[in-house]
Scaffold this motif. Structure first.
Motif, PDB file in Angstrom:
ATOM      1  N   TYR A  14      12.851  27.155  25.846  1.00 41.41           N
ATOM      2  CA  TYR A  14      12.998  28.549  25.417  1.00 41.41           C
ATOM      3  C   TYR A  14      13.266  29.467  26.605  1.00 41.41           C
ATOM      4  O   TYR A  14      12.884  29.173  27.746  1.00 41.41           O
ATOM      5  CB  TYR A  14      11.730  29.015  24.697  1.00 41.41           C
ATOM      6  CG  TYR A  14      11.350  28.155  23.521  1.00 41.41           C
ATOM      7  CD1 TYR A  14      12.137  28.157  22.367  1.00 41.41           C
ATOM      8  CD2 TYR A  14      10.230  27.332  23.554  1.00 41.41           C
ATOM      9  CE1 TYR A  14      11.807  27.363  21.282  1.00 41.41           C
ATOM     10  CE2 TYR A  14       9.895  26.537  22.477  1.00 41.41           C
ATOM     11  CZ  TYR A  14      10.683  26.551  21.338  1.00 41.41           C
ATOM     12  OH  TYR A  14      10.366  25.760  20.276  1.00 41.41           O
ATOM     13  N   ASP A  15      13.906  30.592  26.295  1.00 39.29           N
ATOM     14  CA  ASP A  15      14.040  31.613  27.330  1.00 39.29           C
ATOM     15  C   ASP A  15      12.875  32.591  27.232  1.00 39.29           C
ATOM     16  O   ASP A  15      12.190  32.670  26.198  1.00 39.29           O
ATOM     17  CB  ASP A  15      15.385  32.345  27.239  1.00 39.29           C
ATOM     18  CG  ASP A  15      15.596  33.025  25.896  1.00 39.29           C
ATOM     19  OD1 ASP A  15      14.701  33.780  25.454  1.00 39.29           O
ATOM     20  OD2 ASP A  15      16.656  32.810  25.276  1.00 39.29           O
ATOM     21  N   ALA A  16      12.674  33.336  28.283  1.00 37.08           N
ATOM     22  CA  ALA A  16      11.510  34.219  28.382  1.00 37.08           C
ATOM     23  C   ALA A  16      11.526  35.304  27.313  1.00 37.08           C
ATOM     24  O   ALA A  16      10.478  35.674  26.771  1.00 37.08           O
ATOM     25  CB  ALA A  16      11.434  34.845  29.778  1.00 37.08           C
ATOM     26  N   ASP A  17      12.711  35.803  26.964  1.00 34.14           N
ATOM     27  CA  ASP A  17      12.791  36.892  25.987  1.00 34.14           C
ATOM     28  C   ASP A  17      12.248  36.467  24.626  1.00 34.14           C
ATOM     29  O   ASP A  17      11.538  37.231  23.957  1.00 34.14           O
ATOM     30  CB  ASP A  17      14.245  37.363  25.837  1.00 34.14           C
ATOM     31  CG  ASP A  17      14.723  38.157  27.045  1.00 34.14           C
ATOM     32  OD1 ASP A  17      13.846  38.618  27.816  1.00 34.14           O
ATOM     33  OD2 ASP A  17      15.935  38.297  27.226  1.00 34.14           O
ATOM     34  N   ARG A  18      12.585  35.237  24.198  1.00 38.77           N
ATOM     35  CA  ARG A  18      12.096  34.780  22.899  1.00 38.77           C
ATOM     36  C   ARG A  18      10.588  34.551  22.917  1.00 38.77           C
ATOM     37  O   ARG A  18       9.904  34.768  21.914  1.00 38.77           O
ATOM     38  CB  ARG A  18      12.831  33.504  22.484  1.00 38.77           C
ATOM     39  CG  ARG A  18      14.209  33.768  21.908  1.00 38.77           C
ATOM     40  CD  ARG A  18      14.687  32.606  21.079  1.00 38.77           C
ATOM     41  NE  ARG A  18      15.085  31.483  21.917  1.00 38.77           N
ATOM     42  CZ  ARG A  18      15.387  30.273  21.446  1.00 38.77           C
ATOM     43  NH1 ARG A  18      15.319  30.039  20.145  1.00 38.77           N
ATOM     44  NH2 ARG A  18      15.754  29.302  22.249  1.00 38.77           N
ATOM     45  N   LEU A  19      10.062  34.130  24.048  1.00 40.79           N
ATOM     46  CA  LEU A  19       8.613  33.947  24.159  1.00 40.79           C
ATOM     47  C   LEU A  19       7.892  35.296  24.108  1.00 40.79           C
ATOM     48  O   LEU A  19       6.827  35.417  23.499  1.00 40.79           O
ATOM     49  CB  LEU A  19       8.273  33.207  25.459  1.00 40.79           C
ATOM     50  CG  LEU A  19       8.775  31.762  25.540  1.00 40.79           C
ATOM     51  CD1 LEU A  19       8.473  31.172  26.915  1.00 40.79           C
ATOM     52  CD2 LEU A  19       8.144  30.909  24.440  1.00 40.79           C
ATOM     53  N   ILE A  20       8.483  36.296  24.733  1.00 41.16           N
ATOM     54  CA  ILE A  20       7.895  37.643  24.680  1.00 41.16           C
ATOM     55  C   ILE A  20       7.910  38.169  23.250  1.00 41.16           C
ATOM     56  O   ILE A  20       6.915  38.715  22.759  1.00 41.16           O
ATOM     57  CB  ILE A  20       8.659  38.605  25.621  1.00 41.16           C
ATOM     58  CG1 ILE A  20       8.430  38.203  27.084  1.00 41.16           C
ATOM     59  CG2 ILE A  20       8.213  40.044  25.391  1.00 41.16           C
ATOM     60  CD1 ILE A  20       9.306  38.948  28.065  1.00 41.16           C
ATOM     61  N   GLU A  21       9.045  37.995  22.556  1.00 42.81           N
ATOM     62  CA  GLU A  21       9.133  38.431  21.158  1.00 42.81           C
ATOM     63  C   GLU A  21       8.103  37.715  20.288  1.00 42.81           C
ATOM     64  O   GLU A  21       7.481  38.317  19.409  1.00 42.81           O
ATOM     65  CB  GLU A  21      10.541  38.158  20.622  1.00 42.81           C
ATOM     66  CG  GLU A  21      11.597  39.150  21.071  1.00 42.81           C
ATOM     67  CD  GLU A  21      12.908  38.915  20.332  1.00 42.81           C
ATOM     68  OE1 GLU A  21      12.955  39.150  19.107  1.00 42.81           O
ATOM     69  OE2 GLU A  21      13.877  38.484  20.985  1.00 42.81           O
TER      70      GLU A  21
END
Length: 339
Positions: free
Chosen positions: A296-303
């Protein structure tokens, strides 16, 4: 029963209350705000001890006078607690309270009334209670407990002295679990992380059976991207059925469940950005977290983290959120699809 000095992590709130007591101009109503398990109830009882102790001038309570002994034994007649009757605090409960407040305290100088989940008052009950706040009988102190003051009528808020209670630090919770309650380092570390600053929740988390349930919940969320829509919906239904409230079979409720998921996405993000391994909550899963973080990329983990966090906040206002749980899990599945 704890005195002010024994309450952990709420020095600002305790300092404010002591300053008010020293001025001998005690408000008739307080509004204690903050998440469950950070000391609101304990402080309210410590306040009852401070204002009714006949000899101690430090507001800690002497422990020997009649009021202190009665409070210690749970038999103090001038301490009243009101809790929701079912889903709400009803008009009949407030009417009964209003009648009691008109009598002089039986034993102490002040009668202290604690209203738990004050935001659960029906409209009728809230309006009736408002009249009491406008003209409170002497010799009474009322403590309203809420998570978010915005859930109360503004007219009630304006007539109370607000005292915020903040989440405890991770280290404060962990150290208390280890030093005072004798839990091991790993259990205390995990419980402190999942509890999000609530000592009360952390103690519940440490009870027998939590680790096994937590392992199963993590296993499920790690497999979310592989599940079909039907499997996700079935999982939501089962979770809502199992964790909508604590039972003897489970020490976890939906709030704690989402707390576990938040630590999972937090740890994934920390691993993704090569953060300090020592800050991981789920340290025992570090190898698996490293494998999953690569997908995963960081943006999806933050979301994903904030999606779970928003659902958890909604739980504080409305525990009946089965449909919301289904919606959240479906959105999480979308966010956690692997290309």
């Amino acid at each position: 029963m704890k005195s002010f000095s024994q309450i952990i992590g709420q020095e600002k709130a305790i300092g404010f209350l002591k300053k008010v007591l020293q001025g001998d101009r005690i408000p008739h109503a307080y509004l204690f705000t903050g998440i469950r398990g950070v000391g609101k109830s304990t402080t309210a009882i410590a306040l009852a001890r401070a204002v009714n102790c006949g000899t101690d001038l430090t507001f800690e309570g002497c422990g020997d006078c009649v009021s202190c002994r009665q409070l210690e034994s749970g038999n103090f007649p001038d301490l009243i607690t009101i809790e929701p009757d079912g889903q709400n605090i009803k008009i009949e409960q407030i009417r009964e309270l209003n009648r009691n407040l008109n009598y002089k305290p039986v034993s102490g100088k002040y009668r202290v009334t604690i209203i738990d989940h004050a935001e659960m008052m029906t409209d009728e009950a809230a309006n009736s209670f408002l009249k009491t706040l406008e003209e409170p009988p002497p010799g009474n102190i009322i403590v309203l407990k809420v998570v978010d003051p915005l859930d109360l009528l503004p007219t009630i808020i304006s007539r109370c002295q607000k005292v915020p209670f903040h989440p405890l630090s991770h280290s404060a919770v962990k150290n208390h679990l280890i030093k005072e309650l004798g839990y091991d380092e790993n259990t205390a570390w995990l419980a402190a992380g999942v509890s999000e600053g609530s000592l009360g929740r952390a103690v519940e988390i440490c009870e027998e059976g939590f680790m096994e349930e937590r392992n199963e919940l993590l296993r499920h969320i790690m497999m979310l991207h592989r599940m079909s829509i039907v499997q996700v919906l079935n999982m939501a239904i089962e979770y809502n059925k199992t964790y909508s409230k604590k039972t003897q079979a489970s020490r976890i409720d939906l709030y704690s469940l989402t707390g576990i998921w938040k630590t999972y996405f937090r740890d994934l993000l920390l691993t993704k950005v090569h953060g300090n391994h020592e800050l991981l909550v789920n340290r025992d899963c570090s190898d698996r977290l490293a494998q999953i973080a690569e997908m995963y990329d960081a943006d999806r983990l933050i979301e994903s983290f904030f999606l779970v966090d928003n659902y958890q906040r909604d739980l504080l206002r409305n525990p009946n959120t089965g449909l919301m749980l289904e919606k959240m899990l479906l959105e999480l599945k979308t966010l956690n699809q692997v290309n």
